[in-house]
Design a protein around this motif. Structure first.
Motif, PDB file in Angstrom:
ATOM      1  N   VAL A  11     -13.606  11.255  -1.988  1.00 34.53           N
ATOM      2  CA  VAL A  11     -12.293  11.235  -2.626  1.00 34.53           C
ATOM      3  C   VAL A  11     -11.550   9.972  -2.217  1.00 34.53           C
ATOM      4  O   VAL A  11     -11.401   9.695  -1.027  1.00 34.53           O
ATOM      5  N   LYS A  12     -11.109   9.233  -3.210  1.00 36.51           N
ATOM      6  CA  LYS A  12     -10.267   8.050  -2.985  1.00 36.51           C
ATOM      7  C   LYS A  12      -8.851   8.421  -3.388  1.00 36.51           C
ATOM      8  O   LYS A  12      -8.599   8.820  -4.524  1.00 36.51           O
ATOM      9  N   ILE A  13      -7.912   8.305  -2.446  1.00 37.17           N
ATOM     10  CA  ILE A  13      -6.524   8.693  -2.680  1.00 37.17           C
ATOM     11  C   ILE A  13      -5.668   7.443  -2.587  1.00 37.17           C
ATOM     12  O   ILE A  13      -5.537   6.836  -1.515  1.00 37.17           O
ATOM     13  N   ASP A  14      -5.100   7.050  -3.707  1.00 37.05           N
ATOM     14  CA  ASP A  14      -4.271   5.849  -3.734  1.00 37.05           C
ATOM     15  C   ASP A  14      -2.913   6.160  -3.124  1.00 37.05           C
ATOM     16  O   ASP A  14      -2.075   6.846  -3.736  1.00 37.05           O
ATOM     17  N   THR A  15      -2.700   5.680  -1.931  1.00 32.41           N
ATOM     18  CA  THR A  15      -1.428   5.887  -1.247  1.00 32.41           C
ATOM     19  C   THR A  15      -1.299   4.903  -0.102  1.00 32.41           C
ATOM     20  O   THR A  15      -2.298   4.526   0.522  1.00 32.41           O
ATOM     21  N   ASP A  16      -0.066   4.499   0.157  1.00 35.21           N
ATOM     22  CA  ASP A  16       0.225   3.648   1.302  1.00 35.21           C
ATOM     23  C   ASP A  16       0.580   4.491   2.516  1.00 35.21           C
ATOM     24  O   ASP A  16       0.724   3.975   3.616  1.00 35.21           O
ATOM     25  N   ARG A  17       0.749   5.767   2.310  1.00 36.05           N
ATOM     26  CA  ARG A  17       1.140   6.644   3.410  1.00 36.05           C
ATOM     27  C   ARG A  17      -0.077   7.034   4.244  1.00 36.05           C
ATOM     28  O   ARG A  17      -1.173   7.207   3.728  1.00 36.05           O
ATOM     29  N   HIS A  18       0.161   7.206   5.514  1.00 37.53           N
ATOM     30  CA  HIS A  18      -0.912   7.581   6.431  1.00 37.53           C
ATOM     31  C   HIS A  18      -1.180   9.077   6.298  1.00 37.53           C
ATOM     32  O   HIS A  18      -0.283   9.903   6.469  1.00 37.53           O
ATOM     33  N   LEU A  19      -2.423   9.425   5.959  1.00 36.32           N
ATOM     34  CA  LEU A  19      -2.789  10.830   5.797  1.00 36.32           C
ATOM     35  C   LEU A  19      -3.352  11.430   7.072  1.00 36.32           C
ATOM     36  O   LEU A  19      -3.209  12.632   7.303  1.00 36.32           O
ATOM     37  N   GLY A  20      -4.009  10.601   7.862  1.00 36.91           N
ATOM     38  CA  GLY A  20      -4.613  11.087   9.100  1.00 36.91           C
ATOM     39  C   GLY A  20      -5.527  10.038   9.672  1.00 36.91           C
ATOM     40  O   GLY A  20      -5.955   9.115   8.980  1.00 36.91           O
TER      41      GLY A  20
END
Length: 488
Positions: free
Chosen positions: A127-136
């Motif tokens: 899964v590629k999740i486009d986000t600048d936020r840190h998920l983990g």
């Protein structure tokens, strides 16, 4: 009731055994197996979903058409048709030919497409999740309903990456872990939304082709680039309008007066000092911890990454400063006071277009779901009597592998390890068996000459029009007969 006992005798329900997967269900008349894909109708095992064909001109996301005894194909040549494995059924274990071996002519060449719904324990979802936020953090466990289903892997440019599933989660843990993992994979592969929780990180709603939802907030866009790249792209937009620009980024924070882009433009020194590890001029690593604040960092106040300004290096009262994130989502304007301390001021109209330009250059944030599996084992025997020859033909490019009609990427090296974008497959193309394992539609297409050279099951090859008109071993209209089918 019997005359001897006066008691009603129980009539044992007649059940037949389904051999479509290793579970080998015994299914009663009018009932459906554990997989929801096969049923007992009139003492015969039937397929509960329609076999699917793609119009060749509309493949890869185009129209999907079920067939069996329909007249919609009248007037079409076999060149226009691509038989997928969706609804084909399986012959597991594949010591016998695959369910369908369809021949057709394309551009004057005879081709054979072998279709089967392959059973995968060795499979996963990337899964590629486009986000600048840190998920983990990298390596953090990902859970669903409390069960471990995968982990965070290396971040890529503007995206966070997950690896979900795999044989260790499907069969190497508890029954609950395997069941939940299989459910997560199936729903993602069929383009449904799944809520995932990252250990010591974010809660993310993932759905193929949709924007990710991070901790309840829907992402709108991915970053235009790192802080340094943003400086390189837009330095000329700021030149002459502001004295200093800092682009805050978890990876590389950029400072225009020090950056090579600024130097080329003749940007004067400002006496700014950045906390963090200096890489090359104007590029700083580790200005803050990863997070869901400015530029994928954990900061809410961008001034926290600045040290004292140096007058001897150009700092002065009234010096102007723009701080902005890599998506343009965060932006603030400051002026230095007499003590060289930045004081926030309203954003000047002259700078608003440059901030908007950053946002305009950001692509929409999406989730990409890739099916990944190793197509080995006995399923190759359903294609050819000499399985290694199929592997060799695939690796040499003489045989094309598709997943529900979608083109796949086959990894170099041994075996047939492939990846395919689920957005290019028909909705509902994937299934499961309760071993647990994923059922994926797989098609191998080769020229007829190549198929003969592979040692294929040539005696089982049938013309595609014949298949359209008369079907095969399993029937496909049973979704009408079995309306109680649980999954859609």
């Amino acid at each position: 009731m019997t005359q001897a006992s006066g008691k009603a005798e129980r009539v044992r329900e007649e059940k037949i055994r389904c051999d479509a997967c290793p579970v080998m269900c015994y299914i009663g008349e009018g009932k459906i197996g554990a997989c929801d894909r096969y049923a007992n109708h009139g003492g015969e095992i039937v397929r509960c979903d329609p076999l699917t064909v793609l119009d060749r001109t509309m493949a890869y996301g185009g129209e999907v058409r079920p067939f069996l005894g329909r007249d919609w194909h009248d007037g079409l040549s076999t060149e226009d048709l691509f038989v997928t494995a969706v609804g084909a059924g399986t012959t597991y274990p594949d010591y016998k030919p695959a369910p369908f071996l369809a021949s057709r002519e394309v551009d004057g060449v005879d081709f054979v497409t072998v279709v089967t719904e392959a059973i995968f324990s060795y499979c996963s979802v990337k899964v590629k999740i486009d986000t600048d936020r840190h998920l983990g953090r990298e390596g953090a466990v990902i859970r669903h309903q409390g069960e471990a289903v995968g982990l965070m892997i290396t971040s890529e440019y503007g995206s966070q990456m997950m690896s979900l599933g795999g044989v260790d989660h499907l069969t190497g843990g508890s029954k609950a872990e395997g069941r939940v993992t299989c459910d997560v994979l199936l729903r993602l592969l069929n383009r449904e939304a799944v809520t995932l929780t990252v250990e010591d990180g974010a809660e993310v709603v993932v759905q193929a082709g949709k924007a990710p939802i991070v901790d309840g907030l829907r992402e709108e866009r991915m970053r235009v680039g790192c802080g340094s790249a943003t400086i390189g792209m837009f330095a000329s937009q700021w030149h002459g309008l502001v004295d200093e620009v800092v682009v805050v980024d978890d990876h590389i924070t950029g400072v225009v007066s020090e950056h090579q882009a600024g130097k080329v433009l003749g940007w004067p020194d400002t006496g700014i000092r950045i906390k963090g590890r200096r890489s090359t001029p104007g590029r700083y690593f580790q200005v803050a911890e990863p997070g869901r604040g400015w530029g994928g960092t954990d900061i809410e106040d961008p001034l926290s990454i600045l040290g004292p300004w140096l007058a001897k290096k150009g700092a002065r009262e009234g010096l102007t400063l723009l701080m902005v994130s890599t998506t343009g989502e965060h932006a603030a304007y400051y002026e230095l006071d007499a003590q060289l301390v930045p004081q926030e001021r309203p954003m000047p109209a002259r700078l608003k277009p440059s901030v908007a330009l950053i946002a305009q250059n950001c692509e929409p944030a999406l989730c990409t779901v890739m099916f990944m599996g190793g197509a080995g084992g006995s399923l190759r025997s359903g294609v050819t009597r000499n399985p290694v020859k199929l592997t060799e033909a695939v690796q040499a490019g003489r045989a094309e592998v598709t997943v529900g009609g979608a083109k796949s990427y086959v990894w170099p090296g041994g075996g047939i390890t492939l990846m395919a974008d689920v957005m290019q497959t028909p909705i509902g193309a994937f299934g499961m068996v309760p071993t647990p394992a994923i059922v994926a539609p797989l098609e191998f297409t080769v020229s007829k000459q190549e198929y003969e050279a592979l040692g294929g099951h040539t005696e089982a090859v049938r013309d595609v029009i014949d298949i359209l008109q008369s079907g095969g071993f399993y029937a496909w209209d049973s979704q009408v007969i079995f309306p109680q089918k649980r999954k859609q």
